[in-house]
Every structure is written in C-alpha cells, then in structure tokens.
Motif scaffolding. Structure first.
Motif, PDB file in Angstrom:
ATOM      1  N   TYR A 130       0.828  -1.206   0.000  1.00  0.00           N
ATOM      2  CA  TYR A 130       0.000   0.000   0.000  1.00  0.00           C
ATOM      3  C   TYR A 130       0.864   1.259   0.000  1.00  0.00           C
ATOM      4  N   ALA A 131       1.968   1.234   0.727  1.00  0.00           N
ATOM      5  CA  ALA A 131       2.819   2.422   0.885  1.00  0.00           C
ATOM      6  C   ALA A 131       3.820   2.593  -0.251  1.00  0.00           C
ATOM      7  N   SER A 132       3.858   1.632  -1.174  1.00  0.00           N
ATOM      8  CA  SER A 132       4.912   1.617  -2.189  1.00  0.00           C
ATOM      9  C   SER A 132       4.785   2.728  -3.229  1.00  0.00           C
ATOM     10  N   GLY A 133       3.567   3.193  -3.474  1.00  0.00           N
ATOM     11  CA  GLY A 133       3.378   4.181  -4.519  1.00  0.00           C
ATOM     12  C   GLY A 133       3.732   3.645  -5.891  1.00  0.00           C
ATOM     13  N   GLY A 134       3.567   2.337  -6.073  1.00  0.00           N
ATOM     14  CA  GLY A 134       3.906   1.719  -7.346  1.00  0.00           C
ATOM     15  C   GLY A 134       5.363   1.304  -7.459  1.00  0.00           C
ATOM     16  N   ARG A 135       6.204   1.732  -6.524  1.00  0.00           N
ATOM     17  CA  ARG A 135       7.631   1.370  -6.548  1.00  0.00           C
ATOM     18  C   ARG A 135       7.813   0.116  -5.688  1.00  0.00           C
ATOM     19  N   GLN A 136       7.288  -0.978  -6.211  1.00  0.00           N
ATOM     20  CA  GLN A 136       7.225  -2.195  -5.409  1.00  0.00           C
ATOM     21  C   GLN A 136       8.601  -2.765  -5.086  1.00  0.00           C
ATOM     22  N   GLY A 137       9.515  -2.662  -6.040  1.00  0.00           N
ATOM     23  CA  GLY A 137      10.863  -3.165  -5.785  1.00  0.00           C
ATOM     24  C   GLY A 137      11.522  -2.419  -4.639  1.00  0.00           C
ATOM     25  N   ASP A 283      13.166  -3.238 -10.237  1.00  0.00           N
ATOM     26  CA  ASP A 283      12.339  -2.173 -10.787  1.00  0.00           C
ATOM     27  C   ASP A 283      12.877  -1.695 -12.130  1.00  0.00           C
ATOM     28  N   ARG A 284      14.193  -1.828 -12.335  1.00  0.00           N
ATOM     29  CA  ARG A 284      14.826  -1.267 -13.538  1.00  0.00           C
ATOM     30  C   ARG A 284      14.934  -2.272 -14.683  1.00  0.00           C
ATOM     31  N   ILE A 285      15.365  -3.479 -14.372  1.00  0.00           N
ATOM     32  CA  ILE A 285      15.618  -4.439 -15.449  1.00  0.00           C
ATOM     33  C   ILE A 285      14.605  -5.571 -15.500  1.00  0.00           C
ATOM     34  N   GLY A 286      13.712  -5.634 -14.507  1.00  0.00           N
ATOM     35  CA  GLY A 286      12.673  -6.654 -14.511  1.00  0.00           C
ATOM     36  C   GLY A 286      12.936  -7.785 -13.537  1.00  0.00           C
ATOM     37  N   SER A 326      19.358 -11.576  -3.722  1.00  0.00           N
ATOM     38  CA  SER A 326      18.861 -10.556  -4.648  1.00  0.00           C
ATOM     39  C   SER A 326      17.510 -10.933  -5.252  1.00  0.00           C
ATOM     40  N   ALA A 327      17.163 -12.208  -5.224  1.00  0.00           N
ATOM     41  CA  ALA A 327      15.909 -12.650  -5.853  1.00  0.00           C
ATOM     42  C   ALA A 327      14.717 -12.612  -4.909  1.00  0.00           C
ATOM     43  N   PHE A 328      14.930 -12.444  -3.601  1.00  0.00           N
ATOM     44  CA  PHE A 328      13.822 -12.561  -2.665  1.00  0.00           C
ATOM     45  C   PHE A 328      12.707 -11.564  -2.976  1.00  0.00           C
ATOM     46  N   ALA A 329      13.077 -10.285  -3.153  1.00  0.00           N
ATOM     47  CA  ALA A 329      12.058  -9.271  -3.438  1.00  0.00           C
ATOM     48  C   ALA A 329      11.396  -9.537  -4.786  1.00  0.00           C
ATOM     49  N   SER A 330      12.190  -9.922  -5.787  1.00  0.00           N
ATOM     50  CA  SER A 330      11.641 -10.155  -7.126  1.00  0.00           C
ATOM     51  C   SER A 330      10.666 -11.328  -7.144  1.00  0.00           C
ATOM     52  N   ILE A 331      10.992 -12.402  -6.412  1.00  0.00           N
ATOM     53  CA  ILE A 331      10.087 -13.554  -6.351  1.00  0.00           C
ATOM     54  C   ILE A 331       8.771 -13.162  -5.702  1.00  0.00           C
ATOM     55  N   LEU A 332       8.851 -12.393  -4.619  1.00  0.00           N
ATOM     56  CA  LEU A 332       7.642 -11.987  -3.906  1.00  0.00           C
ATOM     57  C   LEU A 332       6.785 -11.066  -4.759  1.00  0.00           C
ATOM     58  N   ILE A 333       7.401 -10.091  -5.407  1.00  0.00           N
ATOM     59  CA  ILE A 333       6.650  -9.151  -6.249  1.00  0.00           C
ATOM     60  C   ILE A 333       6.064  -9.860  -7.462  1.00  0.00           C
ATOM     61  N   TYR A 334       6.821 -10.769  -8.045  1.00  0.00           N
ATOM     62  CA  TYR A 334       6.337 -11.571  -9.175  1.00  0.00           C
ATOM     63  C   TYR A 334       5.058 -12.298  -8.776  1.00  0.00           C
ATOM     64  N   PHE A 393      10.330 -22.827 -16.241  1.00  0.00           N
ATOM     65  CA  PHE A 393       8.887 -23.044 -16.376  1.00  0.00           C
ATOM     66  C   PHE A 393       8.072 -21.865 -15.845  1.00  0.00           C
ATOM     67  N   LEU A 394       8.761 -20.784 -15.449  1.00  0.00           N
ATOM     68  CA  LEU A 394       8.051 -19.638 -14.896  1.00  0.00           C
ATOM     69  C   LEU A 394       7.337 -18.870 -16.014  1.00  0.00           C
ATOM     70  N   PRO A 395       6.026 -18.648 -15.895  1.00  0.00           N
ATOM     71  CA  PRO A 395       5.306 -17.926 -16.959  1.00  0.00           C
ATOM     72  C   PRO A 395       5.741 -16.481 -17.029  1.00  0.00           C
ATOM     73  N   LYS A 396       5.859 -15.966 -18.248  1.00  0.00           N
ATOM     74  CA  LYS A 396       6.180 -14.542 -18.433  1.00  0.00           C
ATOM     75  C   LYS A 396       4.904 -13.719 -18.231  1.00  0.00           C
ATOM     76  N   ILE A 397       5.041 -12.637 -17.474  1.00  0.00           N
ATOM     77  CA  ILE A 397       3.910 -11.742 -17.232  1.00  0.00           C
ATOM     78  C   ILE A 397       4.323 -10.310 -17.553  1.00  0.00           C
ATOM     79  N   GLU A 398       3.326  -9.445 -17.665  1.00  0.00           N
ATOM     80  CA  GLU A 398       3.614  -8.050 -17.971  1.00  0.00           C
ATOM     81  C   GLU A 398       4.395  -7.406 -16.818  1.00  0.00           C
ATOM     82  N   ASN A 399       5.252  -6.445 -17.168  1.00  0.00           N
ATOM     83  CA  ASN A 399       6.064  -5.697 -16.192  1.00  0.00           C
ATOM     84  C   ASN A 399       7.014  -6.596 -15.434  1.00  0.00           C
ATOM     85  N   SER A 400       7.389  -7.742 -16.001  1.00  0.00           N
ATOM     86  CA  SER A 400       8.315  -8.648 -15.324  1.00  0.00           C
ATOM     87  C   SER A 400       9.685  -8.634 -15.980  1.00  0.00           C
TER      88      SER A 400
END
Length: 400
Positions: A130-137, A283-286, A326-334, A393-400
């Motif tokens: 909620y507090a991220s303001g869209g800057r989830q990473g 946030d920068r490279i996906g 380095s992947a912990f935040a990306s896995i959670l946001i994904y 086997f991870l599906p590609k999604i938008e903004n990833s």
C-alpha cells in the motif's frame, strides 16, 4: 497530459516504508537469536544435531502454518493491529527461551516466537505494498533489507553479549520487542490513509486504461508453484547456514564460538545488501532477469565452497548469499503481480510455507550431520541451487 500522469502516479509513503523496515528488523533480529544461541544450548543441554534441527523445525513450522491462514483472513478483513499481537507472542517466547530450564520448554518458546512471526509478516507485507506508490521493488527492498539485517544482527549480539553473559541475557532483548510494539501501533494508525491512497490510485489507473492484469487460473497456479519451489531451494540453503554454519566453522576449522558468530553475521548481513540491491534492480531491469541472475550466479560458488580453506569460505559464503538474496524481493513481487488481489495470502505463503519447508530441511540436515558429519551436509547443500533451473517453467507476465 502531465497532470494525468501525476494523478496516476500514487504517493510513496517513504516514512511508513522505513518504519516497516525497522519493525521487520526488530522482529527478525529477535527470531534470529534462536539459532544464534545454538552453540550455547548444545553445550548446556548436551544436545545433538537432530535436537538442534528439531528446534529449528519447531520454530519454522509454528511460523509457517499460520501465515497463509492469517494472510487469507486479512485479505478479506484487514487487521493492521495484528502485528502488535504477533510481537506480544514473540516477546513471551523470548522471555521463555531466556529462562527455559529444559529442552521441551525451549521448543515451546521457539514455537511462540514462530507464531509471532507468522502473524506479523502477512499484514506488514500488505502495508508495504500500500505504501509503495507503485515502486514495489523499492518497497519490498526496504522491507526485506530490514528483515535480513535483523536476521544478521542476531549472531552479532550473540557474539558480543550472549556468549559472555549466558542464556538469560536473552531477556534483555525484550526491550526491542517493546520498541517494535510502539512502532507497529504507529504504522497501524496510518493503515486507512495509505490503503485509501492506494485504492484511489488503482481507480485512476483503471479510468486511464491501466487496468490490473488478471491471468488464467492455471497460469497463476503454475507460477506460484514454481516460485514456491525456487524460494524453498534458496531458504533451505540459507537455513543450512543459519542452523549449522557455526558448528561447521568450529568443527572443521577449529575457530572459537565468538568467531563463528561473527562469520554467521557476515553471511546473513550479505542477505540484507543483496535483498535491497535486488529489489531496486528489479524495478529497472525486470523481476524475471533478477531471478535468473540469482539462480545461475551462486552455483559455481556453492560447488567450490566445500573444498575451500577458512578465508575463502568466508569470501565465498558472502558472495553466495549476496547473489542469492537478490531474488527474494523479485520472487515476492512476481507472485503479487500474478495474484494482485491476494496479497495477504501471497505474503503468508512465501514468508510462511517456505520457511516451514526450510525448517523441515534443517531437521533432515541435522539427522544427516549426526550420521555422516557436518562436512557432508555442506557438500550435499552445494547442489541445492540447481533447483533454481525450474525458473525455466516460470510464466512470463507483464512488467516482469
């Protein structure tokens, strides 16, 4: 056009994110004191590696079973003050661990701390979104760096205070739990304002044509299963160090308990740095690229580690955890992007189920260490990062 863009962009509540990071630091610092005092408990109660592993298992199971349930319930009915209740469980477990006269009471105390953690994470994860303001990473990076830094500080305090003062000095850290309660009350009071801001920004985006993407159920299920397995492989590897690294250093290299605690601190502190860098770079490279980097990067290092001398062991373990974390935040946001309406459940699943599975792994590794030796445990664990190839086997999604 500029006005529309500004309206779409939600506000980032940096002060709330920083306080959430601090509360995560305090929560995870307290829970990290459990494995940090294992050498003391082993000598005092004459424990074997299986019993050490069972302590970890008890804590992790207690901290995992409730988290998906708490997350699912608070998805339907948010309860921002639940974090305060969780910290009270943690405080009671900490005091119990400080004065436990027998092994079974150590297990009860560890379970209480685990329950506290299971209540804290789902709601705090939602608040960070909620507090991220869209800057989830950035948001998850700050939140996770707090937890990782807290987890790293446990061994440091153990080396500086608990090794010198004994088991009962754990009670001193109850002051930190009380501080955390005060901060959690502060963030809970801001829940409604932050949530309203987040919902309004979603509505504005929807009117502007930026709708929240929904995915087929099969795709979401596949993605969550793969992400769960990826997180498990990483958590199991980290848990092998959290529970047994000090014993490996003491038995294999003959270092002191204090030195082993400092080395565990360095290993865990690298998680904090890796989590923050991974969140920002995601946030920068996906997220997808970050996940693959964290999979392929540490594998050569883990395979070399069992054959390294003491100094290279320190260098390699820091490098491994820096890349892996380095992947912990990306896995959670994904996962959140796959299931955007089930944030509490996702938080509970990835902070809960995975740590519970890692606790089971710790118990199994403890039994293996008793039978074959601690060195063989680390040889076996060196192959764990290979499980990361499941990201194929991870599906590609938008903004990833």
């Amino acid at each position: 056009m500029n006005h529309a863009s500004a309206a779409v962009r939600p506000k980032t509540y940096l002060n709330v994110l920083l306080i959430l990071g601090v509360t995560h630091l305090l929560n995870d610092l307290i829970q990290s004191l459990i494995p940090a005092v294992y050498p003391i408990l082993r000598d005092k109660y004459q424990l074997d590696f299986i019993q050490i592993g069972v302590i970890t298992l008890t804590f992790q199971i207690a901290g995992s079973l409730l988290q998906p349930v708490v997350g699912a319930v608070t998805d339907r009915r948010p309860f921002p003050y639940s974090t305060v209740i969780g910290m009270l469980f943690t405080l009671s477990g900490l005091i119990g661990l400080a004065f436990a006269p027998a092994y079974n009471l150590i297990l009860v105390s560890a379970a209480s701390i685990g329950i506290g953690s299971s209540i804290f994470h789902p709601e705090a994860t939602r608040m960070a979104r909620y507090a991220s303001g869209g800057r989830q990473g950035l948001a998850q990076g700050i939140f996770q760096v707090g937890g990782q830094a807290g987890g790293a500080m446990g061994p440091l305090f153990a080396a500086l205070i608990i090794v010198q003062r004994g088991q009962q000095s754990l009670a001193w850290f109850g002051v930190l739990a009380v501080m955390a309660v005060g901060l959690m009350v502060w963030t809970a009071r801001r829940h409604d304002v932050i949530k309203t801001s987040f919902i309004e920004s979603v509505k504005v985006k929807s009117k502007s044509g930026h709708k929240v993407k929904t995915y087929p159920k099969a795709m979401v299920t596949t993605g969550l299963i793969v992400l769960t397995l990826l997180m498990f492989s990483k958590n199991a590897y980290v848990e092998s160090f959290r529970s047994f690294y000090t014993f490996y250093l003491i038995d294999h290299f003959g270092v002191s308990v204090r030195t082993s605690q400092f080395m565990l601190f360095l290993f865990l502190f690298s998680s904090a740095v890796g989590a923050l860098l991974g969140g920002i770079l995601g946030d920068r490279i996906g997220r997808y690229k970050i996940i693959w980097i964290s999979i392929l990067g540490p594998l050569p290092l883990t395979l070399i580690l069992p054959y390294a001398d003491f100094h290279w062991t320190v260098v390699l373990t820091v490098g491994i955890n820096l890349i892996m974390a380095s992947a912990f935040a990306s896995i959670l946001i994904y996962a959140m992007e796959l299931a955007p309406n089930r944030i509490g459940l996702v938080g509970g699943l990835f902070y809960g189920l995975n740590f519970g599975l890692a606790g089971i792994a710790a118990a199994v590794l403890g039994a293996l260490a008793d039978k074959t030796g601690i060195e063989n445990v680390y040889w076996l664990c060196s192959f764990l990062p290979l499980a990361g190839l499941l990201a194929w086997f991870l599906p590609k999604i938008e903004n990833s």
